[in-house]
Design a protein around this motif. Structure first.
Motif, short mmCIF file in Angstrom:
data_model
loop_
_atom_site.label_atom_id
_atom_site.label_comp_id
_atom_site.label_asym_id
_atom_site.label_seq_id
_atom_site.Cartn_x
_atom_site.Cartn_y
_atom_site.Cartn_z
N ALA B 312 0.84 -1.20 0.00
CA ALA B 312 0.00 0.00 0.00
C ALA B 312 0.88 1.25 0.00
O ALA B 312 0.61 2.22 -0.72
N ARG B 313 1.94 1.23 0.79
CA ARG B 313 2.86 2.39 0.83
C ARG B 313 3.49 2.61 -0.54
O ARG B 313 3.58 3.73 -1.03
N GLU B 314 3.89 1.50 -1.15
CA GLU B 314 4.55 1.59 -2.45
C GLU B 314 3.55 2.15 -3.48
O GLU B 314 3.89 3.02 -4.28
N SER B 315 2.32 1.65 -3.43
CA SER B 315 1.28 2.09 -4.36
C SER B 315 1.03 3.59 -4.21
O SER B 315 0.95 4.32 -5.19
N SER B 316 0.92 4.03 -2.97
CA SER B 316 0.64 5.44 -2.72
C SER B 316 1.78 6.31 -3.27
O SER B 316 1.54 7.36 -3.88
N GLU B 317 3.02 5.83 -3.10
CA GLU B 317 4.16 6.59 -3.63
C GLU B 317 4.12 6.64 -5.15
O GLU B 317 4.58 7.59 -5.76
N LYS B 318 3.57 5.59 -5.77
CA LYS B 318 3.50 5.54 -7.23
C LYS B 318 2.19 6.12 -7.76
O LYS B 318 1.81 5.84 -8.90
N GLY B 319 1.51 6.87 -6.91
CA GLY B 319 0.30 7.54 -7.38
C GLY B 319 -0.90 6.62 -7.50
O GLY B 319 -1.83 6.91 -8.25
N GLY B 320 -0.89 5.50 -6.79
CA GLY B 320 -2.08 4.64 -6.75
C GLY B 320 -2.03 3.45 -7.69
O GLY B 320 -3.04 2.78 -7.89
N LEU B 321 -0.87 3.15 -8.27
CA LEU B 321 -0.76 1.97 -9.13
C LEU B 321 -0.98 0.70 -8.32
O LEU B 321 -0.73 0.66 -7.12
N ALA B 322 -1.43 -0.36 -9.00
CA ALA B 322 -1.62 -1.64 -8.32
C ALA B 322 -0.26 -2.25 -8.00
O ALA B 322 0.61 -2.32 -8.86
N VAL B 323 -0.09 -2.66 -6.74
CA VAL B 323 1.18 -3.28 -6.32
C VAL B 323 0.87 -4.63 -5.70
O VAL B 323 -0.04 -4.78 -4.90
N LYS B 324 1.65 -5.63 -6.10
CA LYS B 324 1.48 -6.98 -5.54
C LYS B 324 2.20 -7.06 -4.20
O LYS B 324 3.37 -6.70 -4.12
N PRO B 325 1.52 -7.51 -3.17
CA PRO B 325 2.24 -7.67 -1.89
C PRO B 325 3.18 -8.85 -1.98
O PRO B 325 2.77 -9.94 -2.36
N ARG B 326 4.42 -8.65 -1.71
CA ARG B 326 5.37 -9.77 -1.68
C ARG B 326 6.51 -9.39 -0.76
O ARG B 326 6.54 -8.31 -0.19
N GLY B 327 7.47 -10.26 -0.64
CA GLY B 327 8.59 -9.98 0.23
C GLY B 327 9.64 -11.03 0.07
O GLY B 327 9.60 -11.80 -0.90
N GLY B 328 10.61 -11.07 1.00
CA GLY B 328 11.74 -11.97 0.82
C GLY B 328 11.46 -13.41 1.19
O GLY B 328 12.18 -14.31 0.79
N PHE B 329 10.38 -13.65 1.93
CA PHE B 329 10.23 -14.99 2.50
C PHE B 329 9.62 -15.97 1.52
O PHE B 329 8.45 -15.88 1.17
N LYS B 330 10.40 -16.93 1.07
CA LYS B 330 9.91 -18.04 0.25
C LYS B 330 8.96 -17.60 -0.86
O LYS B 330 7.91 -18.18 -1.05
N SER B 331 9.31 -16.49 -1.51
CA SER B 331 8.42 -16.07 -2.59
C SER B 331 9.22 -15.64 -3.80
O SER B 331 10.42 -15.53 -3.75
#
Lengths: 326, 331
Positions: B312-331
């Motif tokens: 959500a933070r990333e999306s807001s910084e990009k002006g509301g683009l859709a962002v997939k939640p992901r991270g470093g753990f087994k993904s």
């Protein structure tokens, strides 16, 4: 095919019954009658029927199976002549402005044996069926509370603004609430009412109808009730309802709004109507005329006389400042 | 053997944990820990247990089996990892941690030490939500959901850690991790997030959003919206879930659920329960049985929520683009 005549081509008839009847495949609208002949002609033209200013002439000339009657309250009583000709009658409420007239018509109906029905349409709501069903398992009814809160927006001189023509708000309008209270909780044995007239003259100079009323009812079952009405609420506080407090359940019937709320331990249920009660009362009446089976009619003329009796007693009580025994 | 419990953080939530552990009755409270000595001492005295100001020393207590973590958000990760490494079962308050990487470290520590880690999403235990979860199944496929959580500022902004995004995670992590977790629990996995985060009123005090708009796309196809504010003048907390055969509206704080269908609606009063008590008792059950019991939130659940908020933070910084939640753990 049921040949139907219309007596009284005013608002409720043109806005409601005529279009409903016109859509029914087993009904033929063959004659329209109104003392204002132009109103009768308008409808007659639309449905290729005959227009009359005098109901006697209509009765004489037309081969009618049934008539629908919606005339101002003071104009009732002529139904005697209709039923004596063996014509079935659907009559709009209130059935009269005095009990003598009503009883005269009632007797004529009994003698003639015609099918008869009165337009207390709330009785035909499926939410009213639900209320009856819930009441079966609710224990005794202890308290009944009803409202008819509605402003009038009528031209000066309209019959509704005159007590001798319209009967006043309790007799003409709130009668729906009184009738539903009777339908759901049984007959009334004592009536006490306070009426107020202090504001009506401001909005309708010369009017003598009550602008506010409270009517206390003692039911034969032992339950007590109060019905409050006003016709000067010119704001957002406008509604009709009937609340029934039983031992285990509280019911709230939305009147014109049609809903039924059922308050139980830890839950509130709201049922909204699936039927048009006006269409249903007309269809059931026509069906009864065709088949001679009147068992589905929910408001017979005699039944409606009992409701009239209560609203007239409320008027009497408010004048005498004393309870009236029925 | 009676399980020994230690609680770290003697603020409001720490005390709430203590009370529930004691009320459950199956465990023994042995120690409390807080960097504020006066607070630690007072709490220890009240419950007649030992107190520590050093977390390391606290973990050395010989009889602690369970550690309950109710400290400021930024401390959760390191304290959880240390407790797990010391062989303790951990119940960590929400949000699990501020970053996805921290969540991964916590999950790894739990796997390595074979000790349970649970995250305190207590709303899962609330009757009003449990009934809603079964109602969603009854009413068939959910098609749309709206969640609103609006209130006056609920935080004591005199506390330093409440003012910084790097310490609290901001409004959407600190507060709305509850709603994200609840929506995941009710509606399934979240595939993308669009967000708009704004600081409308408290800009001179805090460096994070005080109003937020999130659009959440779910794997099963539906989209939900979450509105959040800490600048309102009344509290509104409500969920509207539009399913194929009915619309559910719930007011969690009033314990009320309404179900609207074509011709009927019904409002049900649910239990005025104590979800934290149920959560803590479920955690004790889990420790006794050696596996996380439903509906307790796992580390993977806690991580998923933190990942959604990061997206959500990333999306807001990009002006509301859709962002997939992901991270470093087994993904």
């Amino acid at each position: 095919m049921v040949n139907v005549g219309i007596i009284g081509c005013g608002g409720i008839m043109r806005g409601c019954h005529i279009p409903i009847l016109a859509k029914m495949s087993n009904v033929k609208l063959i004659a329209f009658c109104d003392v204002e002949i132009d109103r009768a002609k308008e409808s007659a033209q639309m449905y290729k029927a005959n227009a009359y200013a005098d109901y006697r002439e209509m009765l004489l000339r037309e081969k009618l199976d049934a008539v629908f009657i919606a005339v101002p309250p003071y104009a009732h009583g002529f139904e005697v002549e209709v039923v004596e000709k063996g014509v079935h009658v659907f009559v709009e409420k209130p059935v009269a402005l005095d009990l003598n007239t009503a009883r005269r018509v009632e007797k004529a109906i009994q003698r003639s044996g015609v099918v008869n029905s009165v337009g207390y349409m709330w009785r035909y709501l499926d939410t009213t069926d639900k209320a009856l069903e819930v009441l079966m398992e609710s224990g005794p009814v202890v308290l009944v509370e009803g409202h008819y809160v509605d402003p009038f927006w009528l031209p000066l001189g309209h019959w509704w603004l005159s007590k001798s023509k319209g009967g006043g708000q309790v007799v003409e309008q709130a009668t729906h609430v009184f009738d539903l209270a009777r339908f759901l909780t049984g007959d009334v044995e004592r009536v006490y009412a306070e009426f107020d007239y202090s504001l009506i003259g401001k909005y309708a100079p010369g009017s003598d109808v009550e602008d506010c009323s409270i009517t206390v009812l003692k039911f034969k079952s032992g339950a007590i009730g109060v019905i409050t009405a006003t016709c000067i609420s010119r704001n957002t506080y406008n509604f009709t309802d009937l609340k029934i407090l039983a031992e285990k359940t509280v019911l709230e019937h939305g009147g014109h709004r049609g809903f039924l709320r059922v308050y139980r331990h830890n839950s509130i249920e709201e049922h909204r109507p699936r039927v048009d009660p006006y269409a249903l009362e007309d269809e059931i009446f026509i069906e009864a005329v065709k088949k001679g089976d009147t068992s589905k009619i929910r408001s017979t003329y005699s039944d409606a006389v009992k409701t009239l009796e209560i609203t007239l007693a409320a008027n009497e009580s408010s004048r005498a400042h004393k309870p009236v025994e029925l | 053997m009676v399980l020994g419990v230690g609680v770290v953080g003697c603020g409001g939530q720490g005390l709430a944990h203590i009370e529930r552990f004691l009320k459950d009755g199956r465990v023994r409270l042995l120690a409390v820990c807080d960097i504020d000595e006066a607070k630690a001492k007072e709490t220890a005295k009240r419950f007649n247990v030992e107190y520590y100001t050093s977390y390391e020393k606290f973990l050395e207590h010989p009889n602690l089996d369970i550690v309950s973590i109710a400290t400021p958000n930024y401390m959760h990760a390191s304290q959880t990892v240390a407790a797990l490494n010391a062989g303790k079962y951990v119940l960590c308050e929400k949000p699990m941690a501020l970053t996805v990487e921290d969540c991964d470290r916590m999950i790894e520590a739990s796997e390595k030490s074979s000790r349970l880690l649970a995250v305190g999403f207590q709303l899962r235990f609330k009757d009003v939500f449990q009934k809603t979860r079964s109602l969603i199944r009854e009413l068939d496929e959910p098609m749309n959901a709206y969640v609103l959580r609006l209130s006056p500022n609920p935080y004591d902004l005199n506390l330093e850690w409440r003012r910084g995004k790097s310490l609290t995670g901001g409004l959407i992590l600190s507060m709305n991790c509850h709603e994200i977790d609840m929506m995941r629990w009710l509606l399934g996995e979240i595939e993308y997030v669009k967000a708009d985060l704004k600081t409308m009123l408290y800009g001179n005090v805090i460096d994070y959003e005080d109003n937020a708009w999130l659009v959440l796309g779910f794997k099963r196809g539906l989209t939900a919206t979450l509105g959040s504010s800490m600048t309102a003048h009344t509290s509104i907390y409500e969920y509207t879930l539009i399913c194929r055969n009915g619309t559910i509206k719930l007011h969690p704080w009033e314990n009320k659920i309404s179900v609207f269908q074509e011709h009927t609606s019904k409002t049900i009063a649910t239990d005025k329960d104590d979800p934290l008590q149920k959560e803590i008792s479920c955690f004790i059950d889990s420790v006794e049985e050696g596996r996380l019991k439903q509906p307790l939130a796992s580390g993977v659940d806690g991580r998923a929520t933190t990942a959604v908020i990061k997206a959500a933070r990333e999306s807001s910084e990009k002006g509301g683009l859709a962002v997939k939640p992901r991270g470093g753990f087994k993904s």
